[in-house]
Design a protein around this motif. Sequence first.
Motif, PDB file in Angstrom:
ATOM      1  N   LEU A  46       2.738  -4.242  -1.656  1.00 21.76           N
ATOM      2  CA  LEU A  46       3.699  -3.481  -2.457  1.00 21.76           C
ATOM      3  C   LEU A  46       3.305  -2.016  -2.601  1.00 21.76           C
ATOM      4  O   LEU A  46       4.154  -1.136  -2.558  1.00 21.76           O
ATOM      5  CB  LEU A  46       3.814  -4.121  -3.852  1.00 21.76           C
ATOM      6  CG  LEU A  46       4.785  -3.477  -4.829  1.00 21.76           C
ATOM      7  CD1 LEU A  46       6.210  -3.517  -4.289  1.00 21.76           C
ATOM      8  CD2 LEU A  46       4.729  -4.184  -6.182  1.00 21.76           C
ATOM      9  N   TRP A  47       1.996  -1.770  -2.749  1.00 14.94           N
ATOM     10  CA  TRP A  47       1.551  -0.423  -3.098  1.00 14.94           C
ATOM     11  C   TRP A  47       0.863   0.293  -1.952  1.00 14.94           C
ATOM     12  O   TRP A  47       0.022  -0.272  -1.267  1.00 14.94           O
ATOM     13  CB  TRP A  47       0.572  -0.485  -4.283  1.00 14.94           C
ATOM     14  CG  TRP A  47       1.246  -0.932  -5.538  1.00 14.94           C
ATOM     15  CD1 TRP A  47       1.365  -2.219  -5.978  1.00 14.94           C
ATOM     16  CD2 TRP A  47       1.908  -0.112  -6.494  1.00 14.94           C
ATOM     17  NE1 TRP A  47       2.072  -2.245  -7.156  1.00 14.94           N
ATOM     18  CE2 TRP A  47       2.415  -0.971  -7.494  1.00 14.94           C
ATOM     19  CE3 TRP A  47       2.131   1.256  -6.604  1.00 14.94           C
ATOM     20  CZ2 TRP A  47       3.130  -0.498  -8.598  1.00 14.94           C
ATOM     21  CZ3 TRP A  47       2.839   1.739  -7.695  1.00 14.94           C
ATOM     22  CH2 TRP A  47       3.328   0.868  -8.666  1.00 14.94           C
ATOM     23  N   ILE A  48       1.220   1.552  -1.778  1.00 12.66           N
ATOM     24  CA  ILE A  48       0.483   2.457  -0.890  1.00 12.66           C
ATOM     25  C   ILE A  48      -0.537   3.154  -1.775  1.00 12.66           C
ATOM     26  O   ILE A  48      -0.209   3.602  -2.870  1.00 12.66           O
ATOM     27  CB  ILE A  48       1.438   3.488  -0.236  1.00 12.66           C
ATOM     28  CG1 ILE A  48       2.427   2.763   0.675  1.00 12.66           C
ATOM     29  CG2 ILE A  48       0.659   4.551   0.513  1.00 12.66           C
ATOM     30  CD1 ILE A  48       3.564   3.650   1.160  1.00 12.66           C
ATOM     31  N   ASN A  50      -3.134   6.053  -2.685  1.00  9.15           N
ATOM     32  CA  ASN A  50      -3.660   7.417  -2.503  1.00  9.15           C
ATOM     33  C   ASN A  50      -3.111   8.140  -1.283  1.00  9.15           C
ATOM     34  O   ASN A  50      -3.810   8.980  -0.717  1.00  9.15           O
ATOM     35  CB  ASN A  50      -5.194   7.391  -2.395  1.00  9.15           C
ATOM     36  CG  ASN A  50      -5.843   7.448  -3.767  1.00  9.15           C
ATOM     37  OD1 ASN A  50      -5.192   7.750  -4.759  1.00  9.15           O
ATOM     38  ND2 ASN A  50      -7.132   7.163  -3.819  1.00  9.15           N
ATOM     39  N   LYS A  64      14.794   4.045   0.785  1.00  8.72           N
ATOM     40  CA  LYS A  64      14.492   3.652  -0.596  1.00  8.72           C
ATOM     41  C   LYS A  64      14.028   4.877  -1.388  1.00  8.72           C
ATOM     42  O   LYS A  64      13.480   5.814  -0.815  1.00  8.72           O
ATOM     43  CB  LYS A  64      13.361   2.613  -0.622  1.00  8.72           C
ATOM     44  CG  LYS A  64      13.741   1.217  -0.195  1.00  8.72           C
ATOM     45  CD  LYS A  64      12.514   0.311  -0.335  1.00  8.72           C
ATOM     46  CE  LYS A  64      12.838  -1.135  -0.015  1.00  8.72           C
ATOM     47  NZ  LYS A  64      11.641  -1.998  -0.197  1.00  8.72           N
ATOM     48  N   PRO A  65      14.188   4.834  -2.703  1.00  6.55           N
ATOM     49  CA  PRO A  65      13.562   5.871  -3.536  1.00  6.55           C
ATOM     50  C   PRO A  65      12.065   5.585  -3.672  1.00  6.55           C
ATOM     51  O   PRO A  65      11.610   4.485  -3.320  1.00  6.55           O
ATOM     52  CB  PRO A  65      14.264   5.716  -4.880  1.00  6.55           C
ATOM     53  CG  PRO A  65      14.634   4.274  -4.933  1.00  6.55           C
ATOM     54  CD  PRO A  65      14.928   3.858  -3.513  1.00  6.55           C
ATOM     55  N   LEU A  66      11.331   6.564  -4.159  1.00  6.53           N
ATOM     56  CA  LEU A  66       9.884   6.382  -4.359  1.00  6.53           C
ATOM     57  C   LEU A  66       9.555   6.242  -5.832  1.00  6.53           C
ATOM     58  O   LEU A  66      10.157   6.901  -6.684  1.00  6.53           O
ATOM     59  CB  LEU A  66       9.114   7.603  -3.847  1.00  6.53           C
ATOM     60  CG  LEU A  66       9.046   7.793  -2.345  1.00  6.53           C
ATOM     61  CD1 LEU A  66       9.722   9.099  -1.995  1.00  6.53           C
ATOM     62  CD2 LEU A  66       7.606   7.780  -1.877  1.00  6.53           C
ATOM     63  N   LEU A  67       8.572   5.380  -6.094  1.00  6.82           N
ATOM     64  CA  LEU A  67       7.901   5.364  -7.395  1.00  6.82           C
ATOM     65  C   LEU A  67       6.466   5.787  -7.123  1.00  6.82           C
ATOM     66  O   LEU A  67       5.749   5.114  -6.373  1.00  6.82           O
ATOM     67  CB  LEU A  67       7.924   3.964  -8.009  1.00  6.82           C
ATOM     68  CG  LEU A  67       7.018   3.773  -9.236  1.00  6.82           C
ATOM     69  CD1 LEU A  67       7.532   4.580 -10.433  1.00  6.82           C
ATOM     70  CD2 LEU A  67       6.900   2.300  -9.611  1.00  6.82           C
ATOM     71  N   ILE A  68       6.069   6.915  -7.682  1.00  7.87           N
ATOM     72  CA  ILE A  68       4.699   7.401  -7.477  1.00  7.87           C
ATOM     73  C   ILE A  68       3.996   7.378  -8.819  1.00  7.87           C
ATOM     74  O   ILE A  68       4.408   8.054  -9.766  1.00  7.87           O
ATOM     75  CB  ILE A  68       4.698   8.816  -6.871  1.00  7.87           C
ATOM     76  CG1 ILE A  68       5.455   8.805  -5.537  1.00  7.87           C
ATOM     77  CG2 ILE A  68       3.265   9.316  -6.677  1.00  7.87           C
ATOM     78  CD1 ILE A  68       5.600  10.155  -4.882  1.00  7.87           C
ATOM     79  N   VAL A  69       2.960   6.546  -8.902  1.00  6.36           N
ATOM     80  CA  VAL A  69       2.244   6.351 -10.166  1.00  6.36           C
ATOM     81  C   VAL A  69       0.885   7.035 -10.100  1.00  6.36           C
ATOM     82  O   VAL A  69       0.136   6.847  -9.136  1.00  6.36           O
ATOM     83  CB  VAL A  69       2.055   4.844 -10.450  1.00  6.36           C
ATOM     84  CG1 VAL A  69       1.116   4.626 -11.627  1.00  6.36           C
ATOM     85  CG2 VAL A  69       3.393   4.181 -10.725  1.00  6.36           C
TER      86      VAL A  69
ATOM     87  N   PHE B  18      11.857   0.013  -4.435  1.00  6.97           N
ATOM     88  CA  PHE B  18      11.196   1.315  -4.296  1.00  6.97           C
ATOM     89  C   PHE B  18      10.097   1.254  -3.251  1.00  6.97           C
ATOM     90  O   PHE B  18       9.549   0.184  -2.974  1.00  6.97           O
ATOM     91  CB  PHE B  18      10.536   1.721  -5.627  1.00  6.97           C
ATOM     92  CG  PHE B  18      11.496   2.133  -6.718  1.00  6.97           C
ATOM     93  CD1 PHE B  18      11.720   3.470  -6.987  1.00  6.97           C
ATOM     94  CD2 PHE B  18      12.163   1.170  -7.474  1.00  6.97           C
ATOM     95  CE1 PHE B  18      12.590   3.851  -7.996  1.00  6.97           C
ATOM     96  CE2 PHE B  18      13.040   1.546  -8.486  1.00  6.97           C
ATOM     97  CZ  PHE B  18      13.253   2.896  -8.756  1.00  6.97           C
ATOM     98  N   VAL B  19       9.751   2.403  -2.720  1.00  9.95           N
ATOM     99  CA  VAL B  19       8.477   2.569  -2.030  1.00  9.95           C
ATOM    100  C   VAL B  19       7.489   2.959  -3.114  1.00  9.95           C
ATOM    101  O   VAL B  19       7.671   3.985  -3.784  1.00  9.95           O
ATOM    102  CB  VAL B  19       8.562   3.662  -0.946  1.00  9.95           C
ATOM    103  CG1 VAL B  19       7.177   3.982  -0.406  1.00  9.95           C
ATOM    104  CG2 VAL B  19       9.502   3.233   0.167  1.00  9.95           C
ATOM    105  N   CYS B  20       6.477   2.129  -3.314  1.00 16.07           N
ATOM    106  CA  CYS B  20       5.555   2.333  -4.439  1.00 16.07           C
ATOM    107  C   CYS B  20       4.241   2.942  -3.967  1.00 16.07           C
ATOM    108  O   CYS B  20       3.610   2.421  -3.036  1.00 16.07           O
ATOM    109  CB  CYS B  20       5.280   0.998  -5.128  1.00 16.07           C
ATOM    110  SG  CYS B  20       6.764   0.223  -5.783  1.00 16.07           S
ATOM    111  N   VAL B  21       3.861   4.010  -4.605  1.00 16.01           N
ATOM    112  CA  VAL B  21       2.616   4.706  -4.253  1.00 16.01           C
ATOM    113  C   VAL B  21       1.773   4.822  -5.506  1.00 16.01           C
ATOM    114  O   VAL B  21       2.283   5.192  -6.567  1.00 16.01           O
ATOM    115  CB  VAL B  21       2.894   6.124  -3.688  1.00 16.01           C
ATOM    116  CG1 VAL B  21       1.580   6.812  -3.295  1.00 16.01           C
ATOM    117  CG2 VAL B  21       3.850   6.056  -2.513  1.00 16.01           C
ATOM    118  N   ARG B  22       0.508   4.488  -5.372  1.00 20.76           N
ATOM    119  CA  ARG B  22      -0.412   4.660  -6.493  1.00 20.76           C
ATOM    120  C   ARG B  22      -1.457   5.710  -6.138  1.00 20.76           C
ATOM    121  O   ARG B  22      -2.067   5.647  -5.065  1.00 20.76           O
ATOM    122  CB  ARG B  22      -1.108   3.337  -6.830  1.00 20.76           C
ATOM    123  CG  ARG B  22      -2.035   3.462  -8.016  1.00 20.76           C
ATOM    124  CD  ARG B  22      -2.766   2.155  -8.266  1.00 20.76           C
ATOM    125  NE  ARG B  22      -3.798   2.348  -9.255  1.00 20.76           N
ATOM    126  CZ  ARG B  22      -4.886   1.600  -9.354  1.00 20.76           C
ATOM    127  NH1 ARG B  22      -5.068   0.600  -8.528  1.00 20.76           N
ATOM    128  NH2 ARG B  22      -5.785   1.839 -10.272  1.00 20.76           N
TER     129      ARG B  22
END
Lengths: 71, 362
Positions: A46-48, A50, A64-69, B18-22
């Motif tokens: 699910l997560w990319i 860094n 898709k939109p991005l969620l950047i945490v 979403f494309v999720c980036v941490r």
Amino acid sequence: MTGKLALTLLLSASAFFFAGALAAEDKKDRDTLVRDDLSEMRDSDLWIYNDVEKGFELARKTSKPLLIVFR
Amino acid sequence: MQVARPQNLKLKRLLNKFVCVRVVKGNSLNLELFQFDYDLTFAAFFMNADRTIYGRYGTRSSQEKPESDISMQGLLGALEGALELHADFPANRKSLAGKQGGKPRFPNPERYPTLKRYTPLLNYGGKVAQSCLHCHMINAAEIELLRSKKAPLPDKILYPWPLPGALGLQLSPAERALVVNAAPASAAHEAGFRHGDRILSLEGQPILSTADIQWVLHNAPAPARLTAVVKRAEKTIRLKLELDADWRKSTDISWRGSTWPLRRMGFGAMRLEDAWDGDRKKRGLEGMALWVRHVGQYGIHRTAKDAGFRKGDIVIEFDGIRERLTESELLVHIFRKRKAGDLVPVKILRGDKRMSLRLPVR
């Protein structure tokens, strides 16, 4: 790591930022915790981790939109 | 915040859209693109692939409960809102333009003189925690740089990311920009905000979260006139917020990591805390009564110690001011009125003894 577990890591309460967020998890030293975090997140489907540019690239391909945490 | 609950299936379903980036480091952070409250423990951006920002999420108002201002429900609402904006894009592009900030002083944090020791990548093979540039260091670096140039600290630096409370607005952390209360006689109340209003936009920007409101406030001048659009029952209502020249003044900055450099320069590395009413009554204190809760001990952090201050002292007069002020208000006074090298007269109580000290401003 499942998406659920990754999110638990992301959102669990903490008084610290970034690497500091991991400090209270157990008695491991902070360096080990940061390295463990990387190892676990590498396997996430699910997560990319860094890599913001990789995220933008994938968002372009998938529309898709991005969620950047930041955590 | 726990997510391992049945309702979090909704979160998982939303995240799959979403494309999720941490990101776990401030090293090499793109400061032009990612402008957020760098003192936060959790911050999120909702974006388009072309780097248009749909919104931000993440708010904090205290040291003790860093995540009491956010919630899973609030995040879910913001995610849904971001998907709605994404579906309307690019027709809504114009309304989103204001969500992008201006050009920063430096493109990334490592360019600040006090952060030059950091490299773009974390040192996973060595002392990786030490190699991590924490985001709160960015605000601190900006403060250090301005002070070293003897430049005044603007209100945007002294009072960053004002909470809606600065306007008298209380929002629900569990909802998407839902007004819980507008304090009587506040700017929000005067503008006509009411319990139950949902803020749809502020200064034309769609609002997904409290952080989106803070973004508008962070960039608002003083005085300011802001336009909000709220949904009340089935009606859409336009409200005008009139903010005076000192509208940021009630903002509490004491919880911020980036306030420590201010304390070091303005208070000689003391942390002060307004005495409770019980303490005041017991000791017969009126007006200023700030407990010295911490005094730095070493290196550049020992200015107050060298000037004679001790933990447990009570500051009763500072630079001629005797009225009751919070630590945040007193810090702002110092940086507006005093320059580096000034000696500030301070009166304290140590036990029952009154003492006069002189504190150098750095």
